[in-house]
Scaffold this motif. Sequence first.
Motif, PDB file in Angstrom:
ATOM      1  N   THR A   5       0.859  -1.172   0.000  1.00  0.00           N
ATOM      2  CA  THR A   5       0.000   0.000   0.000  1.00  0.00           C
ATOM      3  C   THR A   5       0.900   1.229   0.000  1.00  0.00           C
ATOM      4  OG1 THR A   5      -1.703  -1.154   1.264  1.00  0.00           O
ATOM      5  CG2 THR A   5      -1.830   1.250   1.226  1.00  0.00           C
ATOM      6  N   ALA A   6       0.702   2.096  -0.980  1.00  0.00           N
ATOM      7  CA  ALA A   6       1.464   3.338  -1.058  1.00  0.00           C
ATOM      8  C   ALA A   6       0.486   4.501  -1.002  1.00  0.00           C
ATOM      9  CB  ALA A   6       2.280   3.390  -2.341  1.00  0.00           C
ATOM     10  N   GLN A   7       0.600   5.305   0.049  1.00  0.00           N
ATOM     11  CA  GLN A   7      -0.193   6.531   0.133  1.00  0.00           C
ATOM     12  C   GLN A   7       0.613   7.628  -0.552  1.00  0.00           C
ATOM     13  OE1 GLN A   7      -2.087   7.454   3.916  1.00  0.00           O
ATOM     14  NE2 GLN A   7      -1.584   5.385   4.594  1.00  0.00           N
ATOM     15  N   ILE A   8       0.002   8.234  -1.563  1.00  0.00           N
ATOM     16  CA  ILE A   8       0.725   9.187  -2.401  1.00  0.00           C
ATOM     17  C   ILE A   8      -0.011  10.521  -2.418  1.00  0.00           C
ATOM     18  CG2 ILE A   8       1.550   9.660  -4.736  1.00  0.00           C
ATOM     19  CD1 ILE A   8       1.513   6.563  -5.171  1.00  0.00           C
ATOM     20  N   GLU A   9       0.700  11.569  -2.046  1.00  0.00           N
ATOM     21  CA  GLU A   9       0.193  12.943  -2.158  1.00  0.00           C
ATOM     22  C   GLU A   9       0.798  13.546  -3.416  1.00  0.00           C
ATOM     23  OE1 GLU A   9      -1.525  15.203   0.049  1.00  0.00           O
ATOM     24  OE2 GLU A   9      -1.945  13.633   1.510  1.00  0.00           O
ATOM     25  N   HIS A  14      -1.612  18.572 -10.385  1.00  0.00           N
ATOM     26  CA  HIS A  14      -0.894  17.478 -11.060  1.00  0.00           C
ATOM     27  C   HIS A  14      -1.701  16.190 -11.152  1.00  0.00           C
ATOM     28  CE1 HIS A  14       3.445  18.957 -11.200  1.00  0.00           C
ATOM     29  NE2 HIS A  14       2.748  19.984 -10.726  1.00  0.00           N
ATOM     30  N   ALA A  15      -2.931  16.184 -10.664  1.00  0.00           N
ATOM     31  CA  ALA A  15      -3.691  14.936 -10.589  1.00  0.00           C
ATOM     32  C   ALA A  15      -3.842  14.246 -11.947  1.00  0.00           C
ATOM     33  CB  ALA A  15      -5.063  15.186  -9.962  1.00  0.00           C
ATOM     34  N   GLY A  36       0.678  -9.702  -8.666  1.00  0.00           N
ATOM     35  CA  GLY A  36      -0.656 -10.209  -8.963  1.00  0.00           C
ATOM     36  C   GLY A  36      -1.623  -9.120  -9.386  1.00  0.00           C
ATOM     37  N   GLY A  37      -1.107  -7.925  -9.674  1.00  0.00           N
ATOM     38  CA  GLY A  37      -1.952  -6.830 -10.138  1.00  0.00           C
ATOM     39  C   GLY A  37      -1.758  -5.574  -9.312  1.00  0.00           C
ATOM     40  N   ALA A  38      -2.137  -4.460  -9.898  1.00  0.00           N
ATOM     41  CA  ALA A  38      -2.006  -3.163  -9.237  1.00  0.00           C
ATOM     42  C   ALA A  38      -3.204  -2.307  -9.613  1.00  0.00           C
ATOM     43  CB  ALA A  38      -0.717  -2.474  -9.668  1.00  0.00           C
ATOM     44  N   GLU A  39      -3.584  -1.448  -8.673  1.00  0.00           N
ATOM     45  CA  GLU A  39      -4.680  -0.520  -8.964  1.00  0.00           C
ATOM     46  C   GLU A  39      -4.488   0.759  -8.177  1.00  0.00           C
ATOM     47  OE1 GLU A  39      -8.056  -2.445  -6.063  1.00  0.00           O
ATOM     48  OE2 GLU A  39      -7.738  -3.390  -8.016  1.00  0.00           O
ATOM     49  N   LEU A  40      -4.926   1.853  -8.781  1.00  0.00           N
ATOM     50  CA  LEU A  40      -4.817   3.171  -8.171  1.00  0.00           C
ATOM     51  C   LEU A  40      -6.188   3.605  -7.696  1.00  0.00           C
ATOM     52  CD1 LEU A  40      -2.909   5.614  -7.636  1.00  0.00           C
ATOM     53  CD2 LEU A  40      -3.755   6.550  -9.807  1.00  0.00           C
ATOM     54  N   HIS A  41      -6.234   4.134  -6.466  1.00  0.00           N
ATOM     55  CA  HIS A  41      -7.476   4.648  -5.884  1.00  0.00           C
ATOM     56  C   HIS A  41      -7.269   6.116  -5.531  1.00  0.00           C
ATOM     57  CE1 HIS A  41      -9.292   0.621  -5.069  1.00  0.00           C
ATOM     58  NE2 HIS A  41      -8.026   0.289  -5.200  1.00  0.00           N
ATOM     59  N   ARG A  42      -8.240   6.939  -5.880  1.00  0.00           N
ATOM     60  CA  ARG A  42      -8.216   8.358  -5.480  1.00  0.00           C
ATOM     61  C   ARG A  42      -8.968   8.471  -4.165  1.00  0.00           C
ATOM     62  NH1 ARG A  42     -11.976  11.942  -6.219  1.00  0.00           N
ATOM     63  NH2 ARG A  42     -12.947  10.747  -7.877  1.00  0.00           N
ATOM     64  N   VAL A  43      -8.369   9.119  -3.181  1.00  0.00           N
ATOM     65  CA  VAL A  43      -9.008   9.301  -1.880  1.00  0.00           C
ATOM     66  C   VAL A  43     -10.062  10.392  -2.018  1.00  0.00           C
ATOM     67  CG1 VAL A  43      -8.650   9.945   0.534  1.00  0.00           C
ATOM     68  CG2 VAL A  43      -6.957   8.520  -0.646  1.00  0.00           C
ATOM     69  N   ILE A  44     -11.273  10.064  -1.677  1.00  0.00           N
ATOM     70  CA  ILE A  44     -12.389  10.991  -1.848  1.00  0.00           C
ATOM     71  C   ILE A  44     -12.315  12.149  -0.856  1.00  0.00           C
ATOM     72  CG2 ILE A  44     -14.914  11.205  -1.660  1.00  0.00           C
ATOM     73  CD1 ILE A  44     -14.991   8.257  -2.742  1.00  0.00           C
ATOM     74  N   GLU A  45     -11.943  11.850   0.382  1.00  0.00           N
ATOM     75  CA  GLU A  45     -11.970  12.875   1.431  1.00  0.00           C
ATOM     76  C   GLU A  45     -10.809  13.863   1.380  1.00  0.00           C
ATOM     77  OE1 GLU A  45     -14.209   9.311   2.742  1.00  0.00           O
ATOM     78  OE2 GLU A  45     -12.182   9.599   1.969  1.00  0.00           O
ATOM     79  N   GLU A  47      -8.239  15.839  -1.183  1.00  0.00           N
ATOM     80  CA  GLU A  47      -7.838  16.203  -2.543  1.00  0.00           C
ATOM     81  C   GLU A  47      -6.347  15.933  -2.738  1.00  0.00           C
ATOM     82  OE1 GLU A  47      -8.335  20.004  -5.565  1.00  0.00           O
ATOM     83  OE2 GLU A  47      -8.678  20.274  -3.436  1.00  0.00           O
ATOM     84  N   ASN A  48      -5.996  15.447  -3.893  1.00  0.00           N
ATOM     85  CA  ASN A  48      -4.605  15.189  -4.280  1.00  0.00           C
ATOM     86  C   ASN A  48      -3.970  14.005  -3.546  1.00  0.00           C
ATOM     87  OD1 ASN A  48      -4.529  17.357  -6.156  1.00  0.00           O
ATOM     88  ND2 ASN A  48      -4.224  18.768  -4.458  1.00  0.00           N
ATOM     89  N   ARG A  49      -4.775  13.146  -2.920  1.00  0.00           N
ATOM     90  CA  ARG A  49      -4.227  11.958  -2.259  1.00  0.00           C
ATOM     91  C   ARG A  49      -4.732  10.710  -2.971  1.00  0.00           C
ATOM     92  NH1 ARG A  49      -4.735  11.484   3.993  1.00  0.00           N
ATOM     93  NH2 ARG A  49      -3.265  13.197   3.784  1.00  0.00           N
TER      94      ARG A  49
END
Length: 103
Positions: A5-9, A14-15, A36-45, A47-49
Amino acid sequence: MIFETAQIEVLPGHAADFEAGVAQALPLFARARGCGGAELHRVIETENRYVLLVRWETVDDHLIGFRQSEDFQTWRQLVGSHFARPPEVFHTETTGKSADLSR
């Protein structure tokens, strides 16, 4: 199965470029040994995370196999300039699970 898990700001404004860079980089993960796969999730609460989730067979597949590869360098070239700060990365393993998480 191990989850990275990588939390990325990302930097303000730049989004879209970051998301485009991740889209280009996903095949790098897909061809990595033990991935086994990768996926990116945008944090709703917040912005820019974002949260990048990558499934690995072992932690070494990530830390040695991928992190020490040329593909990792390409990943960082595609997305690194959009980071507001270094990502926070940690690994987890499943200890409990419901029958169906899709509901």
